[in-house]
Design a protein around this motif. Structure first.
Motif, PDB file in Angstrom:
ATOM      1  N   ALA A 275      -4.868  13.647   6.012  1.00 58.05           N
ATOM      2  CA  ALA A 275      -5.080  12.480   5.248  1.00 58.05           C
ATOM      3  C   ALA A 275      -6.153  12.408   4.116  1.00 58.05           C
ATOM      4  O   ALA A 275      -6.355  11.679   3.308  1.00 58.05           O
ATOM      5  CB  ALA A 275      -5.504  11.285   6.349  1.00 58.05           C
TER       6      ALA A 275
ATOM      7  N   ARG B 192       5.162  12.834  -4.241  1.00 59.16           N
ATOM      8  CA  ARG B 192       4.003  12.629  -5.232  1.00 59.16           C
ATOM      9  C   ARG B 192       4.157  11.221  -5.582  1.00 59.16           C
ATOM     10  O   ARG B 192       3.082  10.455  -5.567  1.00 59.16           O
ATOM     11  CB  ARG B 192       3.724  13.459  -6.404  1.00 59.16           C
ATOM     12  CG  ARG B 192       3.075  13.197  -7.335  1.00 59.16           C
ATOM     13  CD  ARG B 192       1.721  13.773  -7.167  1.00 59.16           C
ATOM     14  NE  ARG B 192       1.623  15.161  -6.394  1.00 59.16           N
ATOM     15  CZ  ARG B 192       1.337  16.444  -7.130  1.00 59.16           C
ATOM     16  NH1 ARG B 192       1.272  16.267  -8.384  1.00 59.16           N
ATOM     17  NH2 ARG B 192       1.462  17.537  -6.665  1.00 59.16           N
ATOM     18  N   GLN B 193       5.207  10.650  -6.149  1.00 62.90           N
ATOM     19  CA  GLN B 193       5.390   9.407  -6.712  1.00 62.90           C
ATOM     20  C   GLN B 193       6.164   8.426  -5.854  1.00 62.90           C
ATOM     21  O   GLN B 193       6.172   7.079  -6.285  1.00 62.90           O
ATOM     22  CB  GLN B 193       6.104   9.634  -7.961  1.00 62.90           C
ATOM     23  CG  GLN B 193       5.137  10.352  -9.119  1.00 62.90           C
ATOM     24  CD  GLN B 193       6.081  10.644 -10.298  1.00 62.90           C
ATOM     25  OE1 GLN B 193       6.800   9.868 -10.793  1.00 62.90           O
ATOM     26  NE2 GLN B 193       5.901  11.694 -10.837  1.00 62.90           N
TER      27      GLN B 193
ATOM     28  N   MET C 144      -1.503   4.773   8.744  1.00 61.56           N
ATOM     29  CA  MET C 144      -1.481   3.482   7.740  1.00 61.56           C
ATOM     30  C   MET C 144      -2.786   3.223   7.402  1.00 61.56           C
ATOM     31  O   MET C 144      -2.926   2.729   6.445  1.00 61.56           O
ATOM     32  CB  MET C 144      -0.590   2.259   8.441  1.00 61.56           C
ATOM     33  CG  MET C 144      -0.023   1.386   7.518  1.00 61.56           C
ATOM     34  SD  MET C 144       0.618   1.968   5.926  1.00 61.56           S
ATOM     35  CE  MET C 144       2.062   2.736   6.915  1.00 61.56           C
TER      36      MET C 144
ATOM     37  N   ARG D 120      -4.300   5.016  -6.346  1.00 62.77           N
ATOM     38  CA  ARG D 120      -5.571   4.428  -5.329  1.00 62.77           C
ATOM     39  C   ARG D 120      -6.124   3.108  -6.166  1.00 62.77           C
ATOM     40  O   ARG D 120      -6.648   2.437  -5.665  1.00 62.77           O
ATOM     41  CB  ARG D 120      -6.369   5.555  -5.136  1.00 62.77           C
ATOM     42  CG  ARG D 120      -5.708   6.290  -4.125  1.00 62.77           C
ATOM     43  CD  ARG D 120      -6.748   7.260  -3.449  1.00 62.77           C
ATOM     44  NE  ARG D 120      -6.042   8.206  -2.616  1.00 62.77           N
ATOM     45  CZ  ARG D 120      -6.464   9.046  -1.659  1.00 62.77           C
ATOM     46  NH1 ARG D 120      -7.660   8.867  -1.327  1.00 62.77           N
ATOM     47  NH2 ARG D 120      -5.758   9.707  -1.134  1.00 62.77           N
TER      48      ARG D 120
ATOM     49  N   ALA E 175       1.129   3.790  -2.981  1.00 63.49           N
ATOM     50  CA  ALA E 175       0.392   5.085  -2.147  1.00 63.49           C
ATOM     51  C   ALA E 175      -0.433   6.008  -3.081  1.00 63.49           C
ATOM     52  O   ALA E 175      -1.456   6.552  -2.932  1.00 63.49           O
ATOM     53  CB  ALA E 175       1.211   5.852  -1.376  1.00 63.49           C
ATOM     54  N   ASP E 176       0.514   6.431  -4.262  1.00 60.70           N
ATOM     55  CA  ASP E 176      -0.321   7.422  -4.952  1.00 60.70           C
ATOM     56  C   ASP E 176      -1.177   6.560  -6.089  1.00 60.70           C
ATOM     57  O   ASP E 176      -1.507   7.282  -6.947  1.00 60.70           O
ATOM     58  CB  ASP E 176       0.902   8.045  -5.935  1.00 60.70           C
ATOM     59  CG  ASP E 176       1.944   7.250  -6.594  1.00 60.70           C
ATOM     60  OD1 ASP E 176       2.573   6.402  -5.761  1.00 60.70           O
ATOM     61  OD2 ASP E 176       2.410   7.598  -7.566  1.00 60.70           O
TER      62      ASP E 176
ATOM     63  N   ARG F 252      -4.919  13.168  -3.278  1.00 63.54           N
ATOM     64  CA  ARG F 252      -3.614  12.646  -3.556  1.00 63.54           C
ATOM     65  C   ARG F 252      -2.591  12.205  -2.155  1.00 63.54           C
ATOM     66  O   ARG F 252      -1.506  12.318  -2.257  1.00 63.54           O
ATOM     67  CB  ARG F 252      -2.755  13.172  -4.688  1.00 63.54           C
ATOM     68  CG  ARG F 252      -3.429  13.264  -6.011  1.00 63.54           C
ATOM     69  CD  ARG F 252      -2.461  13.762  -7.020  1.00 63.54           C
ATOM     70  NE  ARG F 252      -1.896  14.969  -6.801  1.00 63.54           N
ATOM     71  CZ  ARG F 252      -2.403  15.996  -7.233  1.00 63.54           C
ATOM     72  NH1 ARG F 252      -3.520  16.045  -8.282  1.00 63.54           N
ATOM     73  NH2 ARG F 252      -2.102  17.272  -7.149  1.00 63.54           N
ATOM     74  N   TRP F 253      -3.255  12.394  -1.044  1.00 64.51           N
ATOM     75  CA  TRP F 253      -2.232  12.115   0.122  1.00 64.51           C
ATOM     76  C   TRP F 253      -1.794  10.756   0.027  1.00 64.51           C
ATOM     77  O   TRP F 253      -2.668   9.841  -0.436  1.00 64.51           O
ATOM     78  CB  TRP F 253      -3.295  12.265   1.511  1.00 64.51           C
ATOM     79  CG  TRP F 253      -2.553  11.907   2.600  1.00 64.51           C
ATOM     80  CD1 TRP F 253      -1.617  12.905   3.298  1.00 64.51           C
ATOM     81  CD2 TRP F 253      -2.525  10.884   3.533  1.00 64.51           C
ATOM     82  NE1 TRP F 253      -1.189  12.452   4.359  1.00 64.51           N
ATOM     83  CE2 TRP F 253      -1.544  11.132   4.505  1.00 64.51           C
ATOM     84  CE3 TRP F 253      -3.169   9.703   3.495  1.00 64.51           C
ATOM     85  CZ2 TRP F 253      -1.409  10.441   5.741  1.00 64.51           C
ATOM     86  CZ3 TRP F 253      -2.843   8.872   4.474  1.00 64.51           C
ATOM     87  CH2 TRP F 253      -2.057   9.044   5.498  1.00 64.51           C
ATOM     88  N   SER F 254      -0.717  10.668   0.360  1.00 65.94           N
ATOM     89  CA  SER F 254      -0.019   9.324   0.220  1.00 65.94           C
ATOM     90  C   SER F 254       0.876   8.828   1.330  1.00 65.94           C
ATOM     91  O   SER F 254       1.739   8.220   1.338  1.00 65.94           O
ATOM     92  CB  SER F 254       0.896   9.289  -1.055  1.00 65.94           C
ATOM     93  OG  SER F 254       1.988  10.177  -0.835  1.00 65.94           O
TER      94      SER F 254
ATOM     95  N   ARG G 209      -4.165  -2.439  -4.276  1.00 63.92           N
ATOM     96  CA  ARG G 209      -4.796  -1.739  -3.099  1.00 63.92           C
ATOM     97  C   ARG G 209      -6.101  -2.443  -2.605  1.00 63.92           C
ATOM     98  O   ARG G 209      -6.267  -2.463  -1.294  1.00 63.92           O
ATOM     99  CB  ARG G 209      -5.029  -0.339  -3.728  1.00 63.92           C
ATOM    100  CG  ARG G 209      -3.756   0.444  -4.079  1.00 63.92           C
ATOM    101  CD  ARG G 209      -2.738   0.689  -2.723  1.00 63.92           C
ATOM    102  NE  ARG G 209      -3.648   1.560  -1.863  1.00 63.92           N
ATOM    103  CZ  ARG G 209      -3.717   3.009  -1.733  1.00 63.92           C
ATOM    104  NH1 ARG G 209      -2.867   3.554  -2.735  1.00 63.92           N
ATOM    105  NH2 ARG G 209      -4.485   3.886  -0.984  1.00 63.92           N
TER     106      ARG G 209
ATOM    107  N   LEU H 276      -4.640   5.324   5.048  1.00 60.51           N
ATOM    108  CA  LEU H 276      -3.922   5.169   3.923  1.00 60.51           C
ATOM    109  C   LEU H 276      -4.573   3.778   3.221  1.00 60.51           C
ATOM    110  O   LEU H 276      -5.063   3.873   1.905  1.00 60.51           O
ATOM    111  CB  LEU H 276      -2.583   5.275   3.685  1.00 60.51           C
ATOM    112  CG  LEU H 276      -1.767   5.086   2.316  1.00 60.51           C
ATOM    113  CD1 LEU H 276      -1.939   6.078   1.506  1.00 60.51           C
ATOM    114  CD2 LEU H 276      -0.172   4.715   2.503  1.00 60.51           C
ATOM    115  N   ILE H 277      -4.728   2.886   4.001  1.00 67.89           N
ATOM    116  CA  ILE H 277      -5.277   1.353   3.412  1.00 67.89           C
ATOM    117  C   ILE H 277      -6.842   1.736   3.018  1.00 67.89           C
ATOM    118  O   ILE H 277      -7.211   1.475   2.053  1.00 67.89           O
ATOM    119  CB  ILE H 277      -4.972   0.338   4.357  1.00 67.89           C
ATOM    120  CG1 ILE H 277      -3.363   0.055   4.633  1.00 67.89           C
ATOM    121  CG2 ILE H 277      -5.804  -0.986   4.202  1.00 67.89           C
ATOM    122  CD1 ILE H 277      -3.145  -1.067   5.845  1.00 67.89           C
TER     123      ILE H 277
ATOM    124  N   VAL I 163       0.947  -1.361  -0.038  1.00 69.58           N
ATOM    125  CA  VAL I 163       0.016  -0.208   0.065  1.00 69.58           C
ATOM    126  C   VAL I 163       0.923   1.260  -0.082  1.00 69.58           C
ATOM    127  O   VAL I 163       0.623   2.113  -0.652  1.00 69.58           O
ATOM    128  CB  VAL I 163      -0.903  -0.012   1.194  1.00 69.58           C
ATOM    129  CG1 VAL I 163      -1.592   1.424   1.258  1.00 69.58           C
ATOM    130  CG2 VAL I 163      -2.044  -1.230   1.123  1.00 69.58           C
TER     131      VAL I 163
ATOM    132  N   THR J 274      -6.751  15.307   2.263  1.00 73.66           N
ATOM    133  CA  THR J 274      -6.201  16.085   1.259  1.00 73.66           C
ATOM    134  C   THR J 274      -5.930  15.126  -0.226  1.00 73.66           C
ATOM    135  O   THR J 274      -5.770  14.274  -0.034  1.00 73.66           O
ATOM    136  CB  THR J 274      -4.945  16.918   1.500  1.00 73.66           C
ATOM    137  OG1 THR J 274      -3.926  15.971   1.786  1.00 73.66           O
ATOM    138  CG2 THR J 274      -5.119  17.751   2.725  1.00 73.66           C
TER     139      THR J 274
END
Lengths: 187, 187
Positions: free
Chosen positions: B94, B22-23, B162, A115, A112-113, B98-100, A120, B165-166, A108, B96
């Motif tokens: 979290a 970002r990536q 975490m 989705r 992360a970027d 594209r939050w990663s 995921r 994010l998941i 994940v 926002t």
């Protein structure tokens, strides 16, 4: 000797899983996986359209195995002993050589970027199943509000795994176990 | 117009940080960073021997800025309100686009199998500084055993980030805040 299609798939998934767990999902190439499985890269692409598809298939396979393993885990039936045992097992796991965190968490974060990546969704389902497993085990130990307590435990286990990966210090798992026991005892 | 060496470094670090966040740290190439900073790749390599060195420099820079920002964060002085505010800020972050996830957590996971990587040490120092910051803020709010409570809060915040994010579900931060408040109230 011809292998069945299923045997070939298992060969690929085992090779991929070993490499992904060791080096991460992004860094491993289809070439490495083909080499480790001792197959032509063409054979891999006949079965998995892309590395992304192979990541997803590997995780689905690993999730199935992990959930079967969880069902067979023996835990004390006393509440505090059960919580201690859960966190001690995680700390022992984190202390194994070359431990690199939980695989589903890692995928994940690495994706992360992305989705919409199929992996995921599989990670989400897996973590949901693990939380449900905690709930069932706590209910068996007659813990009240097992669903709420399971959510606290999964928050603390995810946090402890990440902080053990960062600091290499099992006292984070011990602090997490103490917190989980205090939360369960108040409830 | 000539830039100073420091200005060029800042240009590179800003470009690298934006792309890494970002990536991810693995997927971004030195070519991309040079392009974004509008510099020749040769200029990058004159200042940073390798992408690994640049990752470490970027994190050291980001840590310094983040710790300054933390010092200036306004928090309620009432204990429970302070805990609610901490977790609400994390949940807002979290949410926002594209939050990663947390950058320091991400780099540790992406480099999970490379324990000696210079970025790992910087991440470790950063998380230690964040835990110390929690301790100071809790002490200011007259929470007893602030160091123990800070450790619980960092376990719960790492876990909540975490799991958000998941699952993309802020109720994990809310459950973490409730747990942190119950742990603080018992102490």
């Amino acid at each position: 000797m011809r292998r069945s299609a299923e045997q070939t798939n298992d060969l690929i998934l085992d090779a991929a899983y070993g490499l992904f767990r060791r080096q991460g999902f992004l860094r491993v190439s289809m070439d490495q996986i083909a080499e480790r499985a001792n197959l032509a890269k063409r054979t891999l692409y006949q079965r998995f359209r892309s590395k992304d598809d192979l990541i997803a298939a590997t995780l689905a396979h690993a999730s199935k195995l992990a959930l079967v393993r969880l069902e067979s885990i023996k835990l004390p039936t006393n509440r505090d002993a059960m919580i201690d045992s859960l966190f001690a097992q995680i700390a022992d796991w984190a202390a194994t050589p070359r431990w690199s965190g939980a695989g589903f968490t890692r995928v994940v974060v690495e994706l992360a970027d992305l989705r919409g990546h199929p992996a995921r969704g599989i990670a989400r389902q897996h973590k949901t199943a693990v939380e449900a497993w905690y709930t069932r085990r706590l209910a068996l130990a007659k813990v009240s509000s097992p669903r709420k307590r399971a959510r606290e435990i999964i928050l603390l286990t995810e946090g402890a795994m990440m902080l053990m990966l960062i600091h290499g210090d099992r006292s984070y798992a011990e602090a997490a176990a103490r917190a989980a026991k205090r939360l369960a005892c108040m409830s």
